[in-house]
Write a protein that holds these residues in place. Structure first.
Motif, PDB file in Angstrom:
ATOM      1  N   VAL A  68      17.183 -43.631   6.300  1.00  0.00           N
ATOM      2  CA  VAL A  68      16.132 -43.852   5.310  1.00  0.00           C
ATOM      3  C   VAL A  68      16.270 -42.890   4.132  1.00  0.00           C
ATOM      4  N   CYS A  69      16.616 -41.668   4.426  1.00  0.00           N
ATOM      5  CA  CYS A  69      16.656 -40.664   3.361  1.00  0.00           C
ATOM      6  C   CYS A  69      17.983 -40.644   2.615  1.00  0.00           C
ATOM      7  N   ARG A 125      10.132 -35.411  -2.216  1.00  0.00           N
ATOM      8  CA  ARG A 125       9.017 -34.869  -1.433  1.00  0.00           C
ATOM      9  C   ARG A 125       8.662 -35.802  -0.285  1.00  0.00           C
ATOM     10  N   LEU A 126       8.684 -37.100  -0.539  1.00  0.00           N
ATOM     11  CA  LEU A 126       8.438 -38.072   0.523  1.00  0.00           C
ATOM     12  C   LEU A 126       9.533 -37.987   1.582  1.00  0.00           C
ATOM     13  N   GLY A 127      10.782 -37.861   1.137  1.00  0.00           N
ATOM     14  CA  GLY A 127      11.883 -37.718   2.078  1.00  0.00           C
ATOM     15  C   GLY A 127      11.781 -36.441   2.890  1.00  0.00           C
ATOM     16  N   ASP A 178       7.093 -40.883  -5.923  1.00  0.00           N
ATOM     17  CA  ASP A 178       7.054 -39.799  -4.948  1.00  0.00           C
ATOM     18  C   ASP A 178       5.613 -39.604  -4.479  1.00  0.00           C
ATOM     19  N   VAL A 179       5.345 -38.526  -3.762  1.00  0.00           N
ATOM     20  CA  VAL A 179       4.039 -38.299  -3.151  1.00  0.00           C
ATOM     21  C   VAL A 179       2.968 -38.152  -4.233  1.00  0.00           C
ATOM     22  N   HIS A 180       1.897 -38.933  -4.111  1.00  0.00           N
ATOM     23  CA  HIS A 180       0.762 -38.833  -5.027  1.00  0.00           C
ATOM     24  C   HIS A 180      -0.179 -37.720  -4.580  1.00  0.00           C
ATOM     25  N   GLY A 181      -1.091 -37.342  -5.473  1.00  0.00           N
ATOM     26  CA  GLY A 181      -2.022 -36.258  -5.182  1.00  0.00           C
ATOM     27  C   GLY A 181      -2.911 -36.546  -3.980  1.00  0.00           C
TER      28      GLY A 181
END
Length: 545
Positions: A480-481, A412-414, A502-505
């Motif tokens: 980076v990805c 999700r961050l990528g 990964d992405v936090h809330g």
């Protein structure tokens, strides 16, 4: 909406953050401390910026969208009668989007800081400075008096200096000093130009001066005053070659400092060009426009080439994707520095659009202002999160065998990083496309009296800049990805990679509005252009339409 309510909302936008800044320095009431005073003051920052955002949205909802060229929610009261300086506030289609953008990014920055406490001195000072910065920025877009504009313009410098110097990293002291010296020097020069306009024009009121359209200013006065004002605004914009403070400031600044610096502070310079130079000194604007366009195009190419040099692997990077001991000059290869240089290129498109002196170009510049604030704000949030997880923003390390590899480890961050990159390179359907396209359309057919062959040349070089932007952004995403030439693991083994969250809330809450607005502005550009176009038409006509 009732005019009095509009007045109160606009005044609240400027005053509430200022009061909140002072309140942040007071002891928190015992019942509101939560887990401690640090948490309480960070929550205070979220609350105040949230209220300001709600006021900005209410002001936008009550704005008369049928007459965006008319100055609305005006407050005009005397302040210093001897100098005819007045507290004059107002909002039109040019300033309203910038007010909402500033309130949004300030709230998202406070929310991000609440969950990612900045490392440094007491959060009390951090929140107080953040709110003071918001108040000064909002005031810059709301005031309609030249002296008040200057005061608001200066008001943001000290908070940003301390945010970099006390909560930054790396060579933060050097970066903070360069920021304050460059911008203060530019401001002093700008003040001389503003005083000359006010004295010769008989008033400091920006609306009256724009309506007069330079009628009381001789051509020589316009040339001298506009040159001084343009130099001061160009430092903040930033225009090549007055940009050199920006990469250091972004590299050293904390995440929220970089977000606000790129998202709103840079817009103060280009806003000043549209609000002050174009309508108040039209003769000088016409004289200087080709030179401004030339500097803008050099900035586009220079910024893109600098980013490309930073994006490519270091010569000492090993072929198997690892990295050998290497020597770097300064922060070469730093991802934050790369995005800072990308701002030089993107703001070059804004300056090019303004320099066309056409409604198409100026509308494109204002659209690109908002798009850059959304997209670059998102990118700096993402890079800050990446640094929190991996401990570095060095591209060679992020691309090495033990680097980020976001698609596999934090998809999700990528995905968000890839989205921000393609939005930044101007993919059609996203916000970054329209501003750059309209700026180049304006250069294709500049205002009467400007050399069309010269502007066609500028347009061609700007088009080359878009290709270079696509090149370096795609290289960054790949490295980076995906990583540089990843080693294939032997059977029964896996490459050693530390855990990467990964992405936090709370990160999703802070970033999703920027993603949504980037898509919305890309798919429905008329929502923004419908606000700016009538106001731009009136400004270019000197307020006489």
């Amino acid at each position: 909406m009732n005019h009095t309510v509009q007045q109160l909302l606009l005044a609240a936008l400027v005053v509430l953050p200022l009061l909140g800044s002072a309140a942040a320095l007071l002891p928190a009431p015992p019942g509101l401390r939560g887990r401690g005073p640090d948490q309480a003051v960070l929550r205070h920052g979220v609350t105040v910026t949230g209220v300001v955002l709600a006021a900005a949205i209410a002001l936008a909802a009550g704005f008369d969208h049928d007459h965006p060229a008319r100055m609305q929610a005006q407050t005009d009261i005397g302040w210093i009668p001897a100098l005819d300086i007045r507290i004059h506030l107002g909002v039109d289609g040019v300033s309203l989007p910038l007010l909402v953008l500033t309130a949004l990014l300030s709230f998202l920055s406070a929310l991000y800081a609440y969950f990612n406490r900045p490392s440094g001195p007491s959060p009390k000072a951090f929140v107080a400075l953040l709110l003071l910065l918001e108040s000064g920025t909002l005031a810059s877009f709301a005031v309609l008096d030249l002296m008040l504009f200057f005061l608001a313009f200066e008001m943001v410098l000290i908070p940003m200096y301390f945010l970099i110097n006390r909560w930054g990293s790396g060579e933060r002291e050097r970066a903070a000093w360069r920021f304050i010296l460059y911008t203060l020097l530019g401001s002093v020069v700008m003040l001389l130009g503003l005083l000359l306009v006010g004295i010769k024009g008989g008033t400091f009121d920006m609306v009256a001066l724009a309506t007069d359209n330079g009628g009381k200013l001789s051509h020589t006065t316009q040339l001298i005053a506009a040159l001084a004002i343009i130099v001061g605004l160009a430092v903040k914009a930033p225009m090549w070659p007055l940009h050199s403070w920006l990469p250091d400031a972004h590299t050293a600044a904390p995440t929220v400092g970089s977000v606000l610096l790129a998202g709103v502070l840079l817009k103060m310079g280009t806003y000043g060009l549209v609000r002050i130079v174009l309508p108040i000194t039209p003769g000088a604007a016409h004289t200087y426009a080709p030179y401004l366009a030339a500097f803008a195009v050099v900035g586009i190419i220079y910024g893109s080439l600098a980013c490309l040099a930073l994006a490519l692997p270091s010569p000492t990077t090993t072929l198997n994707g690892g990295f050998a001991p290497f020597e770097r000059s300064g922060a070469r290869g730093d991802l934050k520095r790369l995005i800072a240089y990308s701002s030089v290129g993107h703001m070059g498109f804004v300056l090019l659009g303004i320099a066309t002196l056409t409604p198409t170009g100026v509308n494109g510049a204002l659209f690109a202002n908002i798009a850059h604030g959304l997209i670059t704000g998102l990118l700096f949030f993402l890079v800050g999160a990446l640094k929190d997880r991996s401990g570095t923003t060095d591209l060679d390390q992020l691309a090495g065998t033990s680097g980020a590899a976001l698609y596999g480890r934090a998809p999700r961050l990528g995905g968000l990083l890839a989205f921000g990159a393609v939005a930044s390179l101007g993919l059609p359907g996203l916000a970054g496309f329209w501003g750059e396209m309209l700026a180049m359309f304006g250069a294709f057919d500049p205002a009467d009296g400007l050399s069309r062959p010269a502007y066609l040349t500028y347009m061609a070089f700007a088009g080359l800049g878009t290709l270079l932007t696509a090149a370096y952004m795609l290289i960054v995403v790949r490295r980076v990805c995906m990583g540089d030439h990843p080693i294939e693991p032997r059977v029964g083994t896996e490459p050693e990679r530390p855990a990467l969250a990964d992405v936090h809330g709370h990160e999703f809450a802070a970033w999703s509005p920027l993603v949504a607005l980037t898509v919305l502005a890309g798919l429905w550009p008329a929502a923004l252009l419908g606000l700016t176009d009538p106001a731009v038409q009136q400004l270019l006509a000197g307020g006489n339409r």
